[in-house]
Motif scaffolding. Sequence first.
Motif, PDB file in Angstrom:
ATOM      1  N   GLU A 243      23.933  12.498   8.064  1.00  0.00           N
ATOM      2  CA  GLU A 243      23.569  11.852   9.324  1.00  0.00           C
ATOM      3  C   GLU A 243      22.042  11.837   9.435  1.00  0.00           C
ATOM      4  O   GLU A 243      21.387  12.866   9.274  1.00  0.00           O
TER       5      GLU A 243
ATOM      6  N   ASN B 112      29.411   7.124  12.002  1.00  0.00           N
ATOM      7  CA  ASN B 112      28.669   8.270  12.533  1.00  0.00           C
ATOM      8  C   ASN B 112      29.620   9.320  13.075  1.00  0.00           C
ATOM      9  O   ASN B 112      30.702   9.011  13.572  1.00  0.00           O
TER      10      ASN B 112
ATOM     11  N   LEU C 224      32.504   6.182  24.342  1.00  0.00           N
ATOM     12  CA  LEU C 224      31.579   5.993  23.224  1.00  0.00           C
ATOM     13  C   LEU C 224      31.762   4.604  22.594  1.00  0.00           C
ATOM     14  O   LEU C 224      30.787   3.866  22.443  1.00  0.00           O
TER      15      LEU C 224
ATOM     16  N   LYS D  33      24.724   5.138  18.173  1.00  0.00           N
ATOM     17  CA  LYS D  33      24.205   6.330  18.822  1.00  0.00           C
ATOM     18  C   LYS D  33      23.530   6.041  20.161  1.00  0.00           C
ATOM     19  O   LYS D  33      23.227   6.960  20.917  1.00  0.00           O
TER      20      LYS D  33
ATOM     21  N   HIS E  48      26.037  10.358  25.749  1.00  0.00           N
ATOM     22  CA  HIS E  48      26.351   9.461  24.634  1.00  0.00           C
ATOM     23  C   HIS E  48      25.389   9.710  23.480  1.00  0.00           C
ATOM     24  O   HIS E  48      25.800   9.962  22.339  1.00  0.00           O
TER      25      HIS E  48
ATOM     26  N   SER F  20      25.450  13.401  21.899  1.00  0.00           N
ATOM     27  CA  SER F  20      26.660  13.810  21.189  1.00  0.00           C
ATOM     28  C   SER F  20      26.560  13.558  19.681  1.00  0.00           C
ATOM     29  O   SER F  20      27.370  14.070  18.911  1.00  0.00           O
ATOM     30  N   PHE F  21      25.570  12.772  19.288  1.00  0.00           N
ATOM     31  CA  PHE F  21      25.356  12.511  17.865  1.00  0.00           C
ATOM     32  C   PHE F  21      24.315  13.451  17.250  1.00  0.00           C
ATOM     33  O   PHE F  21      24.063  13.393  16.050  1.00  0.00           O
TER      34      PHE F  21
ATOM     35  N   SER G  19      30.235  12.180  15.855  1.00  0.00           N
ATOM     36  CA  SER G  19      29.872  12.645  17.186  1.00  0.00           C
ATOM     37  C   SER G  19      30.757  13.852  17.512  1.00  0.00           C
ATOM     38  O   SER G  19      31.541  14.291  16.666  1.00  0.00           O
TER      39      SER G  19
END
Length: 307
Positions: A306, A239, A86, A267, A290, A293-294, A241
């Motif tokens: 978020e 952020n 990440l 992100k 990737h 996952s957010f 994740s």
Amino acid sequence: MTQDIEQTQLTHPTIKDGWFREISDSSFPGQALALKVDRILDIVKSPFQDILVFKSTDYGNVLVLDGIIQLTERDEFAYQEMITHLPLMSHPNPKRVLIIGGGDGGVIREALKHKDVEKIVLVEIDETVIRLSKEYLPHMSSGFDDKRVEVHLGDGFKYLENLQAAESSNKFDVIITDSSDPEGPAVAFFQKTYFTLLSNALSDSNGIVITQASENVWLDINKLRELKSCISEVFPVVNCSYCMVPTYTSGQLGLMIASKNKEANLKTPTRSLPRKMENELFRYYNKEMHKSSFVLPNWAANFLGEE
């Protein structure tokens, strides 16, 4: 064997009737995790923690620190890949990587997959974890002998304090905190002072840090919000994740990633690889993973702020 006794005589308070039980009223109130044990491989009381290594019937060798599972051979790659790739895929040109903790070698193994990375420094306080990983988790610890890797035995917090006076050429593009949960000495890795040290240890405005959050939205989301708020006092972009790991209690672990660059979009990967290369290098991570996952459930995203 570390202890001069027969394997059949090894016992540990977390193992009863052939089952390992992870029970923690403070970390995981009201729930627990159990794995069936094939045999105990090693028990060590280091100067820093209680270390148990056992072979499970279905998840391979398992490393346990102070009663909490750190990894199993079956699913360790999910966590190792996400906490490593990440930030490295979000940085435009990562050359120097610092790992705080991670004595099992998993993050080193993953960081070495990036050919443009020139230097990886690992700071681990407990040499026993490194030694046991080399003995019982050779697939994870395979990168320790790579010429790009430098290992410092000592406290990560103190290492960062000493780094404040270092030349900028000795600082880092990406810093990965692979620490224990915030109990005892590891509490320092979840406080504002620590993240200020991390910021100072980054080489430029593109610098990125990531840390395991020790929580997820299903356990104590309040702690996730507190951690994000703490990091946001230092970094302009933060952020949350997560990665899915079945042997972490509730099957999920939060990751908190931050950048010094206020324009950074963590992100979406800044760099990516062709699909064939992703399949060759990674078992869990890819560019779609990737991004996804957010993506959090509405209630969690709203609670954590978020977008």
